[in-house]
Design a protein around this motif. Structure first.
Motif, short mmCIF file in Angstrom:
data_model
loop_
_atom_site.label_atom_id
_atom_site.label_comp_id
_atom_site.label_asym_id
_atom_site.label_seq_id
_atom_site.Cartn_x
_atom_site.Cartn_y
_atom_site.Cartn_z
N VAL A 156 35.17 142.31 20.78
CA VAL A 156 35.06 140.99 20.17
C VAL A 156 36.40 140.29 20.37
O VAL A 156 37.44 140.83 19.99
CB VAL A 156 34.71 141.10 18.67
N VAL A 656 23.98 139.79 23.25
CA VAL A 656 25.28 140.12 22.67
C VAL A 656 25.74 141.51 23.13
O VAL A 656 26.78 141.65 23.77
CB VAL A 656 25.25 140.03 21.13
N VAL A 690 28.69 140.84 15.24
CA VAL A 690 28.39 141.33 16.59
C VAL A 690 27.78 142.73 16.51
O VAL A 690 26.80 143.04 17.20
CB VAL A 690 29.66 141.32 17.46
#
Length: 941
Positions: A156, A656, A690
């Motif tokens: 991330v 994602v 996430v």
């Protein structure tokens, strides 16, 4: 507290008390249903009352001393009363300061609320945290292996950018930080009345300094100042809180998977565009990029030296008291040798082997910091070398049963190195495809002078043939080139800087080469070719060398649609295949939210972005490549701004997969990362969202939607696009926009180093999306967040007939994507004001165009409000978002007043001759009005 202030508070507190509730809890991806414990909600109301009254009272006290004539304006209902000309600037400064203090109060109370919630229900009860996500995963039966797989590929990456949306200088941010810290100090019950009074007096002094400092920049910030602005947030919060984020994840895993040790990488990293983003910014040169890299390195290594010094003081462990493992002894010998100062280190710390170990590390860090100096120690070759040494120390201490020491002291230092390296953030190099192609033409003109006249046009078939031919050639150093244009010379010079940085102690100091306005495969390959000419693209794989990353940025609606054809061709190219393979079969793609919105409006843009992601993930699957998305979001709804947790939860299925990059721009950076508690929560919220999407999305049928719902969205997007295009293609629209907004005057507001337009043109296509959004928000039209939706829903309903509203309501209840679009449009509609918009429209001299365009906007506004409320089942806007609504209701009168003043200022400023005294007189209040409106809305662009 005076009776006046108490009365003001009683009248307004109900509008402000819950102001941070959405930010603190509803952002965690639960679809909008708040989950506050009633007891905690009561505490928050009480907390805010205390903080609100304190800050407001201190501001009034400062105003009474500094500008007593303004006291009545602040305390009484004089919002519609005229203000004497000599008080206009001060009145707006006061308004802007109150907006700032209100935001600080909300942030402080939100942090208090999260602590109260955790105290009442434990860490798992705070939505948006790793504790909450891991607890839900464990409750759902997710096994440890699945968690480990998700974490192993997780990365991330918030990307700090210096887009011109931040009006606050570092000086002002530091004052805000002191005020926030004062509020935190007051939370403690241990103070005596005398000590508490001293804290309050310091707060009053800081508010006084804020008043005397002022908000307006006297000069446009330099890139160097923007770099310092970005580093400020790392120094103040991120260096400390990012490792703490990983520690919070580790604690959650230990609590819920105690029998299954799960490997834990540093799942958060940082990138930056400050000093590397040269797209349309002539002030970002190769030298400023070199400067930025040096500043980021100095900050990172300097902080490491500070942390090593702190640890050295703590680890007073004697070898005579414990048995030191042989692995540690060998590593210590290597470190002492590399420090070139072994005798002094050992003499200074006899028998204290861990202090010796850390002292040797410090010597090597100093040499790394002072590369090229006469420092005798051996510099580090990479952060990974230091990580390996710290792991040896961890294992040694764990073998001594010093588990708490490792967890509290050593491991956070190792995570710090893994997150920040010797770079702070990876610096991306962004350039526009037009500049890249022009540079390539100039290079070819000098490489092939005999055939210079035959150089093909960019993006022609022959152009691609030339690029492929050159990429297939063996590498040869590019000869010196004279007479290049400024842009071409800079393009080649910055690639030299990239080569220098990649050869330094931290090759990851350079991130990706971002290609703005990617329109074809050849655009990306041209960037690769320029990099190859500079020795950055090897002819064959080199395992020890970090692969060059070139990231296409698809921004416009047309380019998003074209990406499905561009990427397969690109991924088949040998040079790109080598790059992708070297990155573990990973290709990053950046998606632009700004220009797509400017092209197609809010609904169409969001749908095209969602479709593009799904298509590109499928392209990657067919090619055996993992696609990772870099989301170019801004703070406002029309530039992708939305609650973090819900925005990530609404991403399409499978897009994602543990990896997410996202731009954090301008005022968003300071709102998220200015203070430690907020920074920790925002980082954890981003990363945990996430992880949640990665774990949940394969199982969630609600995200899959179905063909019928996708057909509905496709139809709505098309109808919305047609309506939006009808508006922006109206004759006189650009003139209306320029006259009925402060877009032309925006350039006078010293927000950022970058110009408002690319290439100096004045056509809509060359106007940057930030001023496009800024202007429509300043004049309260806010068309970029809703226009076209009402017509689309109405037209679709008429065609489809009965049952259509039921279908849309069902989609609103089950589709995260559709719900997010409706929610954010509804909030924007609440912020818009057609009466204020009409006031701005009075500035348009062409009466016919004014009535026609304003009439279209007013009609579409009414239509959109009607249909949004029909879908949500509500009777008024934003009733579903009480915190958002209460806060806006509180600041709205002040924003409305400032809007009316701004219309007056614009008329006076434009009527005055250029360079006249009258213009200079009006300029300051005009610029202050822009700051005030932006502060009240919470974002500029």
């Amino acid at each position: 507290m005076s009776q006046e202030i108490a009365a003001f508070t009683a009248a307004t507190l109900s509008g402000a008390a819950g102001g941070s509730r959405d930010a603190g809890h509803r952002d965690a991806g639960d679809g909008g249903a708040g989950r506050l414990d009633p007891m905690v909600a009561d505490v928050r109301e009480s907390d805010f009352s205390e903080v609100f009254e304190l800050l407001f009272g201190l501001l009034v006290d400062v105003i009474r001393v500094r500008q007593p004539d303004l006291t009545a304006i602040l305390l009484k209902d004089t919002l519609a009363a005229p203000i004497p000309a000599e008080l206009r600037v001060a009145a707006q400064q006061m308004t802007g300061m109150w907006f700032q203090l209100l935001s600080i109060a909300e942030e402080n109370v939100a942090q208090r609320a999260r602590r109260k919630l955790e105290s009442a229900g434990g860490p798992d009860s705070v939505a948006g945290t790793f504790a909450n996500v891991v607890a839900e995963a464990a409750a759902a039966g997710t096994d440890a292996d699945e968690i480990a797989r998700a974490l192993s590929g997780m990365d991330v990456c918030p990307t700090i950018t210096a887009h011109p949306t931040e009006a606050k200088r570092v000086t002002v941010l530091e004052i805000h930080r002191r005020i926030y810290r004062g509020l935190v100090d007051l939370e403690s019950a241990r103070w005596t009345p005398r000590e508490r009074d001293a804290i309050v007096r310091r707060l009053r002094a800081d508010i006084d300094v804020l008043w005397m400092t002022g908000e307006l920049r006297l000069e446009k910030p330099t890139v160097e100042q923007e770099v310092a602005w970005g580093i400020h947030f790392f120094q103040e919060t991120l260096y400390e809180q990012a490792p703490q984020t990983i520690d919070n994840l580790a604690a959650a895993l230990r609590r819920h998977y105690p029998e299954s040790p799960i490997p834990l990488p540093a799942v958060v990293h940082f990138s930056s565009w400050i000093g590397g983003d040269r797209d349309g910014n002539p002030f970002v040169t190769a030298e400023t990029t070199r400067m930025a890299l040096a500043e980021y390195r100095r900050a990172a290594v300097g902080r490491l030296i500070k942390r090593v010094d702190e640890l050295t003081r703590i680890l007073s462990i004697s070898a005579g008291q414990v048995k030191v493992p042989e692995e540690f002894v060998r590593m210590l010998a290597d470190l002492l040798h590399a420090s070139r100062n072994a005798a002094e280190i050992v003499a200074r710390n006899p028998g204290e082997v861990f202090r010796q170990f850390l002292s040797a590390i410090r010597e090597r860090l100093e040499a790394t910091l002072e590369v090229g100096s006469a420092h005798p120690a051996k510099p580090y070759t990479s952060p990974q070398e230091l990580v390996r040494q710290l792991l040896v120390m961890e294992r040694a201490l764990m073998g001594m049963q010093a588990h708490d020491l490792v967890v509290q002291r050593i491991r956070p230092l190792r995570w710090h190195v893994e997150i920040f390296g010797f770079r702070t953030a990876a610096l991306d190099i962004r350039q526009n495809s037009t500049v890249v192609n022009k540079t390539l033409i100039e290079v070819w003109q000098r490489l092939f002078p005999d055939t210079a006249a035959a150089i093909p046009a960019p993006n022609s078939k022959e152009w691609r043939v030339w690029i492929d031919r050159e990429l297939a050639q063996a590498y040869k150093p590019l000869p010196a080139m004279e007479g290049l244009s400024k842009d071409a010379a800079e393009m080649l010079a910055v690639l030299d800087v990239v080569a220098e940085a990649r050869g330094g102690a931290d090759p990851k100091a350079i991130g990706a080469l971002i290609l703005s306005m990617t329109t074809s495969t050849a655009d990306v390959l041209a960037y690769f070719l320029l990099a190859k000419y500079k020795g950055l693209v090897p002819d064959e794989d080199i395992a020890e060398r970090a692969p060059l990353t070139v990231v296409p940025l698809f921004e416009t609606i047309e380019d998003l649609q074209r990406s499905e054809q561009i990427m397969p061709e690109l991924l088949d190219h040998p040079v790109v295949r080598r790059s992708v393979r070297a990155r573990d079969h990973l290709q990053e793609i950046m998606l632009g939210y700004s220009d797509s919105n400017k092209d197609g409006g809010f609904l169409c843009s969001n749908w095209e972005l969602a479709k593009a992601q799904k298509r590109l993930v499928e392209v990657g699957r067919k090619k055996g490549v993992r696609i990772a998305f870099f989301h170019g979001r801004g703070g406002s709804v029309s530039r992708g701004g939305a609650p973090t947790g819900r925005a990530i939860a609404a991403q399409p299925l499978g897009t994602v997969n543990g990896r997410l990059r996202i731009t954090e721009q301008g005022e968003v950076v300071s709102s998220k990362f200015a203070n430690r508690g907020s920074a920790l929560y925002q980082l954890e919220l981003l990363a945990s969202s996430v992880l949640a999407h990665t774990l949940k999305s394969p199982r969630e049928a609600a995200q899959r939607g179905g063909a019928e719902k996708e057909e509905v969205l496709e139809a709505l997007a098309g109808l919305s696009l047609a309506s939006y295009c009808k508006l922006i293609e109206q004759p006189g629209l650009i003139d209306y926009f320029n006259a009925a907004s402060p877009v032309e005057e925006l350039a006078l507001l010293k927000l950022g180093s970058r110009p408002a337009r690319r290439f100096g043109a004045k056509a809509l296509g060359d106007l940057r999306a930030i001023p496009w959004v800024f202007a429509w928000s300043q004049n309260r039209h806010l068309i970029t967040g809703w226009y076209g939706m009402g017509t689309a829903i109405e037209a679709y309903t008429k065609v489809q007939g009965s049952g259509t509203l039921d279908l849309l309501q069902e989609m609103f209840a089950t589709s995260r994507f559709f719900r997010l679009v409706i929610d954010e449009a509804e909030k924007t509609l609440c912020l818009a004001d057609m009466e204020i918009a009409t006031t701005y429209a009075s500035l348009v001299p062409d009466v016919e165009a004014r009535e026609r365009i304003l009439g279209m906007i007013r009609q579409e506004y009414a239509r959109t409000v009607q249909h949004v409320l029909a879908i949500t089942g509500e009777t008024e806007l934003a009733r579903r978002f009480p915190a958002f609504r209460r806060r806006f209701d509180h600041v709205r009168p002040l924003i409305d007043r400032t809007n009316r003043w701004q219309v007056e200022y614009l008329a006076e400023f434009r009527a005055a001759p250029e360079a006249s005294e009258k213009r200079e007189e009006v300029l300051a209040p005009l610029l202050m009005s822009m700051n005030c409106i932006a502060g009240g809305l919470g974002w500029t662009g």
